[in-house]
Design a protein around this motif. Structure first.
Motif, mmCIF file in Angstrom:
data_model
loop_
_atom_site.group_PDB
_atom_site.id
_atom_site.type_symbol
_atom_site.label_atom_id
_atom_site.label_comp_id
_atom_site.label_asym_id
_atom_site.label_seq_id
_atom_site.Cartn_x
_atom_site.Cartn_y
_atom_site.Cartn_z
ATOM 1 N N LYS A 2 23.429 31.826 -5.485
ATOM 2 C CA LYS A 2 23.888 33.326 -5.223
ATOM 3 C C LYS A 2 25.604 32.411 -5.027
ATOM 4 N N GLU A 3 26.659 33.335 -4.493
ATOM 5 C CA GLU A 3 27.649 32.958 -5.599
ATOM 6 C C GLU A 3 28.637 33.915 -4.505
ATOM 7 N N LYS A 4 29.742 33.769 -3.965
ATOM 8 C CA LYS A 4 30.938 34.137 -2.808
ATOM 9 C C LYS A 4 32.731 34.233 -2.746
ATOM 10 N N CYS A 24 23.365 23.837 7.507
ATOM 11 C CA CYS A 24 22.920 24.193 6.280
ATOM 12 C C CYS A 24 21.949 23.238 5.330
ATOM 13 N N GLU A 25 20.275 23.491 5.122
ATOM 14 C CA GLU A 25 19.592 22.438 4.767
ATOM 15 C C GLU A 25 19.721 22.412 2.666
ATOM 16 N N PHE A 26 20.202 23.337 2.254
ATOM 17 C CA PHE A 26 20.457 23.423 0.921
ATOM 18 C C PHE A 26 22.024 23.316 0.871
ATOM 19 N N ASP A 27 22.400 23.137 -0.829
ATOM 20 C CA ASP A 27 23.220 22.594 -1.252
ATOM 21 C C ASP A 27 24.742 23.878 -1.067
ATOM 22 N N ILE A 28 25.870 23.193 -1.010
ATOM 23 C CA ILE A 28 26.884 24.660 -0.440
ATOM 24 C C ILE A 28 27.931 23.691 -1.458
ATOM 25 N N ASP A 29 28.660 24.315 -2.160
ATOM 26 C CA ASP A 29 29.635 24.036 -3.259
ATOM 27 C C ASP A 29 30.201 24.699 -3.207
ATOM 28 N N ILE A 30 32.074 24.313 -3.035
ATOM 29 C CA ILE A 30 33.730 25.466 -3.444
ATOM 30 C C ILE A 30 33.933 24.763 -5.122
ATOM 31 N N ILE A 31 34.023 25.830 -5.458
ATOM 32 C CA ILE A 31 35.332 26.091 -7.151
ATOM 33 C C ILE A 31 36.836 26.233 -6.457
ATOM 34 N N SER A 32 37.338 25.708 -7.344
ATOM 35 C CA SER A 32 38.902 26.395 -6.913
ATOM 36 C C SER A 32 39.278 25.686 -8.286
ATOM 37 N N ASP A 33 39.378 27.241 -8.933
ATOM 38 C CA ASP A 33 40.001 26.642 -10.914
ATOM 39 C C ASP A 33 38.824 25.805 -11.739
ATOM 40 N N ARG A 34 39.153 24.345 -11.447
ATOM 41 C CA ARG A 34 38.125 23.446 -12.396
ATOM 42 C C ARG A 34 38.605 22.623 -11.307
ATOM 43 N N LEU A 35 37.598 22.016 -10.174
ATOM 44 C CA LEU A 35 38.191 21.750 -9.620
ATOM 45 C C LEU A 35 36.660 22.367 -8.100
ATOM 46 N N GLU A 36 35.388 21.181 -8.273
ATOM 47 C CA GLU A 36 34.548 21.374 -7.616
ATOM 48 C C GLU A 36 34.372 20.430 -6.418
ATOM 49 N N VAL A 37 33.866 21.321 -5.580
ATOM 50 C CA VAL A 37 33.744 19.978 -3.425
ATOM 51 C C VAL A 37 32.320 20.497 -2.973
ATOM 52 N N ASP A 38 32.026 19.601 -2.167
ATOM 53 C CA ASP A 38 30.716 19.780 -1.582
ATOM 54 C C ASP A 38 31.825 20.418 -0.382
ATOM 55 N N ASP A 51 45.986 29.037 0.619
ATOM 56 C CA ASP A 51 45.983 30.017 -0.231
ATOM 57 C C ASP A 51 45.276 30.730 -1.010
ATOM 58 N N GLN A 52 44.411 30.054 -2.012
ATOM 59 C CA GLN A 52 44.063 30.543 -3.182
ATOM 60 C C GLN A 52 42.170 31.054 -3.158
ATOM 61 N N GLU A 53 41.843 32.108 -3.680
ATOM 62 C CA GLU A 53 41.366 32.465 -3.748
ATOM 63 C C GLU A 53 39.466 31.376 -4.315
ATOM 64 N N LEU A 54 38.382 31.029 -3.508
ATOM 65 C CA LEU A 54 37.212 30.486 -4.218
ATOM 66 C C LEU A 54 36.324 31.054 -3.763
ATOM 67 N N HIS A 55 35.571 29.921 -4.802
ATOM 68 C CA HIS A 55 33.845 30.732 -5.039
ATOM 69 C C HIS A 55 32.795 29.546 -4.379
ATOM 70 N N VAL A 56 32.278 30.772 -3.560
ATOM 71 C CA VAL A 56 31.351 29.464 -2.904
ATOM 72 C C VAL A 56 29.577 29.583 -3.723
ATOM 73 N N GLY A 70 31.241 36.003 5.373
ATOM 74 C CA GLY A 70 31.469 37.113 5.807
ATOM 75 C C GLY A 70 32.673 37.105 6.389
ATOM 76 N N LYS A 71 33.247 36.491 7.116
ATOM 77 C CA LYS A 71 34.395 36.237 7.647
ATOM 78 C C LYS A 71 36.104 35.862 6.578
ATOM 79 N N TYR A 72 35.551 34.923 5.948
ATOM 80 C CA TYR A 72 36.138 34.556 4.585
ATOM 81 C C TYR A 72 36.199 35.056 3.476
ATOM 82 N N ALA A 73 35.488 36.471 3.385
ATOM 83 C CA ALA A 73 35.280 37.211 1.783
ATOM 84 C C ALA A 73 36.136 38.049 1.377
ATOM 85 N N VAL A 74 36.458 37.845 0.231
ATOM 86 C CA VAL A 74 37.653 38.580 -0.436
ATOM 87 C C VAL A 74 36.995 39.444 -0.788
#
Length: 75
Positions: A2-4, A24-38, A51-56, A70-74
């Protein structure tokens, strides 16, 4: 997988996100440009631009986490 799209406005929101992700029991990654963090790493999440749009990306379902996204959804 899933991606939000989300955006944080304040550091407190980032802390709340990490707190919800850690429940959560599952992995969650956040992507910002070329940077991916846990999404469960407070240091990783705080290193992102507030201030940047992020992909979860995540692989699972947790109602509390979905509500938090949902609280932080764009639109």
């Amino acid at each position: 997988m899933k991606e939000k799209k989300i955006r944080f406005r304040h550091i407190e929101e980032m802390k709340d996100f990490v707190s919800a992700a850690c429940r959560c029991e599952f992995d969650i990654d956040i992507i910002s440009d070329r940077l991916e963090v846990d999404g469960k790493s407070i240091f990783g999440v705080l290193s992102l631009n507030c201030d940047q749009e992020l992909h979860v990306k995540y692989d699972g379902t947790e109602p509390y986490f979905e509500e938090m996204l949902g609280k932080y959804a764009v639109a």
